[in-house]
Design an enzyme around this catalytic site. Structure first.
Site, short mmCIF file in Angstrom:
data_model
loop_
_atom_site.label_atom_id
_atom_site.label_comp_id
_atom_site.label_asym_id
_atom_site.label_seq_id
_atom_site.Cartn_x
_atom_site.Cartn_y
_atom_site.Cartn_z
N GLU A 182 -7.24 1.72 2.49
CA GLU A 182 -6.92 3.03 1.92
C GLU A 182 -7.86 4.11 2.43
OE1 GLU A 182 -4.19 3.27 0.46
OE2 GLU A 182 -3.84 1.13 0.25
N CYS B 198 0.86 -1.17 0.00
CA CYS B 198 0.00 0.00 0.00
C CYS B 198 0.90 1.23 0.00
CB CYS B 198 -0.89 -0.01 1.23
SG CYS B 198 -1.38 1.61 1.81
#
EC number: 3.4.24.-
Length: 1095
Positions: A390, A201
């Protein structure tokens, strides 16, 4: 998402879409299912007949239903419906009402191509309700589309009935053939541990430039703190990239994305987050083609930036105007707090090529026009975990690895987040919760406090795991396309990774993603957290409740007024699946009082600036505190001689006054009102007479105006004064007449105020300059038994009663460790049941009571003795003394130590002086030469002898040379290794044997050339067999080379030609022998066994 938790109720449209794509000939999942063709009819209330419920029959096949009498014709969009549905031997009566609570009025699914085109708004065709005569039942149906058939779910306890129209039937749903399937729900089990994936990520942060000069005042900001509410809503735009829509198809992509976003919604409902966050989809955009302004490629940051600009242009717009919400008309675009872009393009971080990155987001970007964005790669239903992770970044959450207290654990915000767990198994860490709370308390999150009033959220549906809605075959189709099925020969490993077979392929493939929780993996078993476990019942609905409050913390200050706090946890019990979080706050603050600060001590805010100055490598004593009016709880410090303040800390320590002359205190970074009763948030105020919550009747107000002043001065009869002797004072506080007098001057405007009471007469003097004057306005109060200042005492009326009372409490004698508080004994006058505090001289001194005593500040002290290092001995030889500094210090909340009075430290004071003995002069150490390294292959030690040359052995131990030191030697690591001897190269007579001889490293096993050549073992030796026939020369096959070929021979290389080679007697040629070694070896062996010919 932690062990044992369950998914919150699914949103209605998701359940409807789950059955739209079913093939009428295929059962849903692996559960047992019955199939029937039925005719639903709309009926009147008079037609309802509720017979006793029979036992559920076994599996049935199709049957044609009977046709009931004529009934009212159903029209799409009606508010209420009553339907009769004959199903599996029972007559079900469905009581339905149109239900749009799961959508906002402005919600729509938009299909955009090369030219932007909006789809039609959602029809009013969604219904929810119950089955009459079945308590706890649930019905969720839709009658959307041109065909108008019923699609949806009917739940009766643990039995589910799915309904959809037959493909070949047309017309309104009433009286039209429908296909129904019945299946029985399965009970979930506690989850097990999962594996960590290596998926990456990327979180992007906004680079902020340091602010110099006086900070600007944003007119939208307020002093009052934003209180943390129990619920926030993130209204989310979701955009599906064109490659995703093309891969799934528009209808399947819509179903897939809504299912994923429902999983995301459930993750943010988990009890571990502590705050209810509603992730609500306000618009779903399906791109048929990528717009020209939207650039999506392998470079992740550029793609995210492009999407942010594009969504802001297409769906942005001002959410707020100052503190006012922009009104939402019917034509206004839906409010967007966050935007998610889902693509099948493989993007990467920091480079323009594919890699393992699956998501990128801006840190704290929610509510920001061009930073509220998430970029996620479509990797199957694990997309839900990517989006949740996210969006966590977007809501201000850092990776857990960025916090030392949360690193190395498995949570949603882990650096390498855990895949294989579903929302009922994954949880949020305490660090994520703290990051979220801090973000929601900031002003940048204000858009989450206002929700589109057209939105509705709740619908009561049962808890289900996602694997109960998607079978293993359907999950394979999501990952690899419609021609994919689950590999049955990998069923024993299916919970660790889903293996699929695509039609036309010869081998199974996998993306190493475990199947969804709830996917069946055997009899009475299913996958949970990557393991195949037995099914156990779903935990009951449990609402959370608070644990008892913990102990109060230490006071944030060592003197004066400070703040303390205590905490409680929502774990008594913690909220269960579908349960509500504990109402109210988890932290409570209170005011704490200490002894008054000594005179001349810098203010608490100044102390914090000085503490920062001491930690700074620059010159000391240069920073003084500055209060910024619109940011009173941020620590600004100004260098000496400069007017530009520097932001030193985002918030001051708890208990810091909001301003130099204010009683309000900063608590947790927010300015909190403090009532005169000392309670945070209290509205209690002193009246004009100085009485807390009084009515202002205990004093008399005297006021007036005097118009002959240019400057003012104040002086008491004890010679204390302000602005006297032709000297102008700086604004500040002064002790005059037994009270604190505050002097303020702004240009030519002056103000003198004092709380009182005064103990000496005050004289206000006028300083005359020039000819112009501005006048004086004055106000003061006197007790009701006095008429004016300096007036003699009036006679005591006969009906007055003067008694001693305990009017209040003094401060605690100590700040910790147990002290005493004493009451303030005052003389009180009682007239007609009205009490007034008067001078002590009015009451008889002989009857004055002793003050009452109460224990206080019983919490343990955080004050302690701190001793510095000992100084060197005063004598280098023989006896001397050592000194050290011993101080009593108190630890503040931020870990800073400040000096305090010795009486506050428990225990005796450590010694500051001790005797010592210097080392005898000329004492030195003597060391021998180093020995050889103790290891010839690897790590070892060198050794040597170290001795003290002093006769008494009093050498300084700190200067003693080392007697051992690490060493490494690899000179003896290589040695000769031999293999086994081969069989003799000849079957008769003399031959050769060979073996492999190699130089190898003892530890690594690598080949080398460092072995001594003289000690190399022989690779060949002679061998002897029985006497050979003279016709064959044994030497032709006993050469070392031929022997080696014989030893290594496994099979012929030229099988077809080897028989010819043997017949032509070409085996003696090494070139042919090498290609036909097996045939030639057998040929020689046979030759040797033949008897010699007769001579």
């Amino acid at each position: 998402m932690c062990d044992g938790a369950l998914l919150p109720p699914l949103v209605l449209p998701v359940l409807l879409l789950l059955v739209w794509g079913l093939d009428p000939g295929t059962a849903v999942g692996d559960a047992a299912a019955d199939v029937e063709v039925v005719l639903p009819w709309r009926v009147r209330p008079d037609d309802v007949h509720l017979p006793p419920l029979p036992a559920a029959p076994g599996p049935r096949r199709r049957r044609r239903p009977r046709t009931p009498p004529a009934a009212p014709r159903a029209r799409p969009g009606e508010r209420a419906l009553l339907l009769h549905l004959p199903a599996f031997g029972r007559d079900l009566y469905l009581q339905l009402r149109r239900d749009l609570r799961f959508l906002s009025r402005g919600f729509e699914v938009e299909e955009a191509g090369a030219a932007r085109r909006r789809g039609r708004p959602a029809e009013l065709c969604f219904y929810s309700g119950r089955v009459l005569g079945h308590p706890g039942s649930l019905v969720s149906l839709s009658a959307c589309g041109a065909a108008g058939g019923l699609v949806g779910l009917i739940q009766l306890g643990q039995e589910q009935v799915l309904i959809q129209p037959l493909n070949n039937s047309q017309g309104p749903f009433s009286g039209r053939e429908h296909l129904i399937r019945r299946k029985w729900s399965l009970t979930p089990s506690p989850s097990a541990e999962a594996q960590r994936p290596e998926q990456l990520c990327k979180v992007l942060t906004e680079k902020k430039k340091p602010t110099w000069g006086r900070p600007s005042r944003d007119w939208r900001e307020r002093r009052n703190a934003i209180r943390l509410t129990s619920e926030h809503t993130v209204e989310t735009l979701v955009v599906a990239d064109a490659d995703m829509v093309q891969y799934h198809g528009a209808e399947a992509a819509q179903r897939f994305i809504l299912t994923v976003m429902n999983m995301v919604y459930n993750m943010f409902q988990h009890q571990s987050l502590g705050i209810k966050i509603n992730i609500q989809v306000t618009k779903l955009v399906l791109l048929r083609q990528r717009p020209a302004k939207l650039s999506i490629g392998h470079h992740g940051e550029r793609s995210l930036e492009s999407f942010c600009h594009w969504q802001n242009e297409e769906y942005g717009g001002a959410r707020y105007l100052g503190n006012n919400q922009v009104p939402g008309g019917k034509d206004d675009p839906p409010l967007v707090d966050a935007a998610v872009f889902v693509t099948r393009t493989d993007f990467c971080v920091h480079k323009d090529e594919p890699c393992d990155t699956v998501g990128i987001a801006y840190l704290g970007g929610v509510c920001s026009a061009k930073r509220k964005c998430v970029l996620a790669e479509d990797n199957g239903l694990n997309l839900a975990f990517t989006i949740a992770h996210e969006l966590g970044h977007n809501l201000g959450m850092n990776h857990d690895d960025d916090h030392s207290s949360c690193a190395g654990r498995s949570h949603i915000m882990s650096g390498e987040w855990v895949k294989g767990r579903n929302p009922s198994d994954l949880s949020w860490s305490s660090c994520s919760r703290d990051d979220l709370e801090n973000f929601l308390k900031s002003k940048v999150s204000t858009c989450l406090l206002v929700t589109d009033p057209r939105s509705q959220h709740t619908v009561r549906l049962p808890h289900k795991l996602p694997g109960m809605h998607y079978s293993a075959n359907e999950q394979c189709q999501i990952l690899f396309g419609m021609n994919a099925t689950f590999c049955r020969n990998m069923e024993h490993l299916m919970c660790a990774g889903l293996w699929c077979l695509v039609e036309g392929d010869t081998s199974c493939k996998t993306k190493l993603d475990p199947p969804l929780d709830g996917t069946e993996c055997g009899a009475d078993k299913w996958c949970r957290a990557g393991e195949c476990v037995s099914k156990t019942p779903i935990p009951e609905h449990v609402d959370g409740d608070w644990s008892p409050w913990g102990a109060w913390s230490m006071c944030s200050r060592t003197c004066g007024t400070g703040a303390r706090f205590r905490q409680r946890k929502c774990d008594n019990p913690p909220p269960g699946p579908g349960g509500t979080h504990c109402p109210g706050a988890s932290v409570e603050h209170a005011v704490c009082e200490n002894l008054p600060c000594p005179k001349g001590l810098p203010s608490f805010r100044d102390q914090q600036c000085q503490a920062h100055d001491r930690l700074s490598p620059k010159k000391k004593g240069l920073l003084t505190a500055v209060v910024v009016d619109d940011k009173p709880c941020e620590l600004y410090c100004s260098p000496l001689g400069k007017e530009s303040p520097l932001l030193v800390a985002d918030r001051v320590l708890d208990g810091t006054p909001c301003g130099p002359y204010e009683t309000d205190l900063c608590v947790h970074g927010k300015c909190q009102k403090i009532g005169c009763d000392g309670i945070i948030g209290s509205a209690a105020k002193e009246d004009r007479c100085g009485v807390c919550s009084g009515d202002g009747k205990t004093c008399h107000l005297v006021k007036g105006d005097f118009s002959h002043a240019r400057g003012t001065a104040l002086k008491d009869s004890g010679k204390g004064s302000i602005n006297s002797d032709w000297k102008i004072e700086l604004p500040g506080e002064f002790q005059i007449a037994g009270t604190t007098v505050r002097y303020v001057r702004r240009g030519l405007w002056e103000k003198i105020s004092a709380k009182g009471p005064t103990k000496l007469p005050l004289h206000l003097m006028v300083l005359l300059f020039h000819d112009q004057d501005y006048g004086i306005h004055y106000e003061y109060t006197v007790p009701v038994n006095r008429t004016a200042e300096n007036q003699s005492e009036p006679e005591k009326p006969q009906d007055s009663l003067f008694i001693w009372t305990h009017s209040g409490w003094e401060g605690c004698s100590v700040q910790c460790g147990g002290g005493e508080r004493r009451t303030i004994v005052s003389c009180t006058r009682i007239v007609n049941k009205t009490t007034t505090l008067v001078n002590d001289s009015d009451c008889p001194q002989a009857s004055r009571p002793e003050p009452q005593v109460r224990r206080c500040n019983l919490h343990p002290c955080q004050s302690r003795w701190v001793a510095g290092p000992w100084s060197p001995c005063s004598a280098t030889c023989e006896k001397g003394f050592q000194h050290r500094e011993v101080t009593c210090v108190y630890q503040l909340q931020n870990g800073t130590h400040v000096a305090t009075r010795p009486l506050y430290c428990p225990g005796p004071r450590p010694a500051a002086v001790q005797s010592c003995e210097g080392q005898d002069c000329l004492s030195i150490w003597e060391a021998s030469e180093w020995s050889q390294c103790s290891a010839s292959c690897g790590k070892g030690v060198w050794k040597r002898t170290v001795a003290c040359t002093n006769s008494q052995g009093k050498c300084d131990a700190s200067t003693r040379p080392r007697a051992e030191e690490a060493c490494e030697d690899y000179s003896g690591c290589y040695e000769w290794k031999t293999g086994d001897w081969s069989t003799c190269s000849s079957t008769c007579g003399k031959g050769l044997q060979s073996r492999v001889v190699q130089c190898m490293h003892k530890v690594t096993g690598r080949h080398g050339s460092e072995c001594p050549a003289l000690s190399k073992p022989a690779p060949y030796r002679q061998c002897y067999q029985e006497v050979c026939n003279d016709r064959i020369n044994a030497n032709t096959i006993t050469s070392p080379r031929l022997a080696a070929l014989t030893y290594k021979c496994t099979r012929d290389q030229w099988t077809v030609y080897c028989r010819v080679i043997r017949e032509k007697n070409l085996c003696q040629d090494m070139r042919w022998y090498q290609r036909c070694c097996q045939t030639c070896r057998d040929f020689y062996a046979n030759k040797m066994r033949q008897p010699p010919p007769n001579s």
